[in-house]
Design a protein around this motif. Sequence first.
Motif, mmCIF file in Angstrom:
data_model
loop_
_atom_site.group_PDB
_atom_site.id
_atom_site.type_symbol
_atom_site.label_atom_id
_atom_site.label_comp_id
_atom_site.label_asym_id
_atom_site.label_seq_id
_atom_site.Cartn_x
_atom_site.Cartn_y
_atom_site.Cartn_z
ATOM 1 N N GLY A 272 0.821 -1.197 0.000
ATOM 2 C CA GLY A 272 0.000 0.000 0.000
ATOM 3 C C GLY A 272 0.859 1.253 0.000
ATOM 4 N N PRO A 273 0.218 2.424 -0.019
ATOM 5 C CA PRO A 273 0.963 3.690 -0.002
ATOM 6 C C PRO A 273 1.656 3.920 1.333
ATOM 7 C CG PRO A 273 -1.385 4.101 0.194
ATOM 8 C CD PRO A 273 -1.238 2.635 -0.097
ATOM 9 N N LEU A 274 2.719 4.696 1.305
ATOM 10 C CA LEU A 274 3.432 5.019 2.532
ATOM 11 C C LEU A 274 2.477 5.659 3.537
ATOM 12 C CD1 LEU A 274 6.831 6.530 1.292
ATOM 13 C CD2 LEU A 274 6.298 4.166 1.888
ATOM 14 N N THR A 275 2.609 5.223 4.789
ATOM 15 C CA THR A 275 1.755 5.708 5.865
ATOM 16 C C THR A 275 2.628 6.212 7.003
ATOM 17 O OG1 THR A 275 0.084 4.053 5.301
ATOM 18 C CG2 THR A 275 -0.084 5.058 7.480
ATOM 19 N N LEU B 298 4.192 7.945 12.924
ATOM 20 C CA LEU B 298 3.739 8.768 14.043
ATOM 21 C C LEU B 298 2.571 9.634 13.602
ATOM 22 C CD1 LEU B 298 7.241 9.842 15.406
ATOM 23 C CD2 LEU B 298 5.833 7.914 16.129
ATOM 24 N N ALA B 299 1.614 9.806 14.488
ATOM 25 C CA ALA B 299 0.376 10.510 14.137
ATOM 26 C C ALA B 299 0.625 11.960 13.749
ATOM 27 C CB ALA B 299 -0.604 10.451 15.308
ATOM 28 N N ASP B 300 1.694 12.561 14.269
ATOM 29 C CA ASP B 300 1.922 13.984 14.003
ATOM 30 C C ASP B 300 2.801 14.214 12.771
ATOM 31 O OD1 ASP B 300 4.228 12.981 15.062
ATOM 32 O OD2 ASP B 300 4.527 14.558 16.547
ATOM 33 N N GLU B 301 3.139 13.142 12.046
ATOM 34 C CA GLU B 301 3.950 13.292 10.829
ATOM 35 C C GLU B 301 3.092 13.886 9.716
ATOM 36 O OE1 GLU B 301 6.466 13.936 8.434
ATOM 37 O OE2 GLU B 301 7.369 12.703 10.006
ATOM 38 N N SER B 302 3.510 15.042 9.181
ATOM 39 C CA SER B 302 2.690 15.731 8.180
ATOM 40 C C SER B 302 3.367 15.891 6.830
ATOM 41 C CB SER B 302 2.296 17.126 8.714
ATOM 42 O OG SER B 302 3.451 17.888 9.011
ATOM 43 N N SER B 303 4.662 15.599 6.733
ATOM 44 C CA SER B 303 5.343 15.799 5.458
ATOM 45 C C SER B 303 4.916 14.725 4.463
ATOM 46 C CB SER B 303 6.865 15.754 5.664
ATOM 47 O OG SER B 303 7.243 14.505 6.194
ATOM 48 N N ALA B 304 5.046 15.032 3.183
ATOM 49 C CA ALA B 304 4.610 14.119 2.130
ATOM 50 C C ALA B 304 5.432 12.839 2.172
ATOM 51 C CB ALA B 304 4.757 14.796 0.774
ATOM 52 N N GLY B 305 4.762 11.726 1.871
ATOM 53 C CA GLY B 305 5.433 10.436 1.923
ATOM 54 C C GLY B 305 5.386 9.707 0.603
ATOM 55 N N MET C 297 12.687 7.952 5.569
ATOM 56 C CA MET C 297 12.980 6.726 6.277
ATOM 57 C C MET C 297 11.743 5.836 6.170
ATOM 58 S SD MET C 297 14.489 6.133 10.132
ATOM 59 C CE MET C 297 15.737 7.398 9.868
ATOM 60 N N VAL C 298 11.953 4.576 5.781
ATOM 61 C CA VAL C 298 10.845 3.658 5.534
ATOM 62 C C VAL C 298 11.059 2.396 6.359
ATOM 63 C CG1 VAL C 298 9.659 2.259 3.788
ATOM 64 C CG2 VAL C 298 10.469 4.562 3.210
ATOM 65 N N THR C 299 9.979 1.884 6.922
ATOM 66 C CA THR C 299 10.038 0.667 7.716
ATOM 67 C C THR C 299 8.812 -0.190 7.426
ATOM 68 O OG1 THR C 299 10.496 -0.174 9.944
ATOM 69 C CG2 THR C 299 8.889 1.608 9.756
ATOM 70 N N THR C 300 8.696 -1.316 8.119
ATOM 71 C CA THR C 300 7.570 -2.222 7.923
ATOM 72 C C THR C 300 6.472 -1.931 8.944
ATOM 73 O OG1 THR C 300 8.325 -3.936 9.459
ATOM 74 C CG2 THR C 300 9.237 -3.978 7.213
ATOM 75 N N GLU C 301 5.283 -2.481 8.683
ATOM 76 C CA GLU C 301 4.190 -2.331 9.645
ATOM 77 C C GLU C 301 4.552 -2.938 10.989
ATOM 78 O OE1 GLU C 301 -0.184 -2.379 8.021
ATOM 79 O OE2 GLU C 301 0.937 -3.993 7.042
ATOM 80 N N LYS C 302 5.194 -4.091 10.952
ATOM 81 C CA LYS C 302 5.547 -4.769 12.204
ATOM 82 C C LYS C 302 6.578 -3.970 12.986
ATOM 83 C CE LYS C 302 7.801 -8.831 12.380
ATOM 84 N NZ LYS C 302 8.033 -10.300 12.286
ATOM 85 N N ASP C 303 7.608 -3.468 12.296
ATOM 86 C CA ASP C 303 8.608 -2.648 12.977
ATOM 87 C C ASP C 303 7.996 -1.379 13.550
ATOM 88 O OD1 ASP C 303 11.377 -3.851 12.621
ATOM 89 O OD2 ASP C 303 10.679 -3.895 10.555
ATOM 90 N N ALA C 304 7.008 -0.825 12.844
ATOM 91 C CA ALA C 304 6.400 0.432 13.296
ATOM 92 C C ALA C 304 5.825 0.310 14.692
ATOM 93 C CB ALA C 304 5.313 0.861 12.314
ATOM 94 N N GLN C 305 5.294 -0.862 15.044
ATOM 95 C CA GLN C 305 4.717 -1.032 16.376
ATOM 96 C C GLN C 305 5.801 -0.888 17.447
ATOM 97 O OE1 GLN C 305 1.539 -1.062 15.700
ATOM 98 N NE2 GLN C 305 2.080 -1.519 13.567
ATOM 99 N N ARG C 306 6.993 -1.397 17.165
ATOM 100 C CA ARG C 306 8.086 -1.312 18.143
ATOM 101 C C ARG C 306 8.741 0.067 18.134
ATOM 102 N NH1 ARG C 306 11.293 -5.151 15.615
ATOM 103 N NH2 ARG C 306 9.625 -5.979 14.349
ATOM 104 N N ILE D 262 11.989 13.563 11.886
ATOM 105 C CA ILE D 262 12.392 12.543 10.922
ATOM 106 C C ILE D 262 11.167 12.087 10.135
ATOM 107 C CG2 ILE D 262 13.405 10.258 10.602
ATOM 108 C CD1 ILE D 262 15.391 12.297 11.631
ATOM 109 N N PRO D 263 11.208 12.153 8.801
ATOM 110 C CA PRO D 263 10.078 11.672 7.988
ATOM 111 C C PRO D 263 10.051 10.141 7.950
ATOM 112 C CG PRO D 263 11.849 12.423 6.559
ATOM 113 C CD PRO D 263 12.291 12.714 7.968
ATOM 114 N N LEU D 264 9.344 9.545 8.906
ATOM 115 C CA LEU D 264 9.344 8.103 9.103
ATOM 116 C C LEU D 264 8.009 7.515 8.656
ATOM 117 C CD1 LEU D 264 10.627 5.514 10.298
ATOM 118 C CD2 LEU D 264 9.686 6.199 12.527
ATOM 119 N N TYR D 265 8.075 6.553 7.708
ATOM 120 C CA TYR D 265 6.870 5.970 7.121
ATOM 121 C C TYR D 265 6.960 4.444 7.133
ATOM 122 C CZ TYR D 265 5.906 10.661 5.467
ATOM 123 O OH TYR D 265 5.648 12.012 5.413
#
Length: 351
Positions: free
Chosen positions: A220-223, A226-233, A297-306, A319-322
């Motif tokens: 899917g598209p980059l998500t 963090l909830a406060d991340e507003s920069s384009a992904g 910076m791009v990571t997986t859904e599973k890593d995002a939880q940690r 940091i633009p983290l998606y």
Amino acid sequence: MVYLRALLLPFSLLYGLAIWLRNRLYDWGWLRSVAFSRSVIVVGNLAVGGTGKSPMTEYLVRLLSQHGRVATLSRGYGRQTRGFLEVMPDDTARRAGDEPLQFKRKFPEITVAVDEDRVRGVSRLIQSGHDTIVLDDAYQHRALRPGFAILLFDYHAMDKPKWLLPAGNYRDVFRERRRADVMVVTKTPTGTTEAEKNRIRQQLSTTCDIPILFAGIGYGPLTPVLADESSAGALHQDTAVLLLTGIANPTPLYEYLSPQVSEIVHIRYADHHDYSAADIQKVIRRFSEIGNPHKLMVTTEKDAQRLREPAISGLWAGIPLYMVPIHLEIGAADDAVLRERVWAYRSRSHY
């Protein structure tokens, strides 16, 4: 590495003997295996490592949740708690485990639970009114007798030796595939020929009438993580990506991202890695060293939880983290077979 694995073969033989005996004791009824009156569907694999169990579990949740009360149950690998726990969206990965927390945040309307004792966990969920329980990674949990078992194989590992641990990657004997109701070869590349599929079917075929299906992984598209991340992904050909992974097999994600960007710097940790503040600081330093001003910076859904753990989430400021969501992709014909088998089982178990 091949020679080292060969030296470990005697230990694999001993391990295989123990696993074979354990399975036979369950088959002969000398060890107790508990069955349930409600729908209990198991998703699992024979080898260690990622075979796409989470996307398959999510597929089943989407399929079944419109027709009754559905719950998922897993061990909650890596959690620092014990016993039965119902997962809440505001839990942490250390409390609930990364994959259960991913399920709950993705499907807040269903019950997500963890328990290292699957029999106890299923019993609790049935007592609380759930009529379908999907168990993630419980194929080897013989103390529980599933009503329906989906066994997964990684397409990219089909031609590797089916050696048992520690010489190989199999934690259960290959012949135990015969206990499955459906086998699915996951991570199948787009464009795989029918001749290649038939070759794999011959490897997996048994004397039982077990469908052998093929599925891939969709992205899917980059998500924002963090909830406060507003920069384009968005990804572009001039974008540099720092890819941060702590999963068993990040190769498919790397191969998906590579054609879309100019550069990938990959920092790879072990599966279910418990990120520390020092880890995050190291990753951020490496990210700052990338000269391209168009970087993510791009990571997986599973890593995002940690990576959302309260102790480290504040380190990501600026940091633009998606993350990249994934889902199961399955052709119409195989999808029809899988749905028909699952619904036929559910209808019988609810009769």
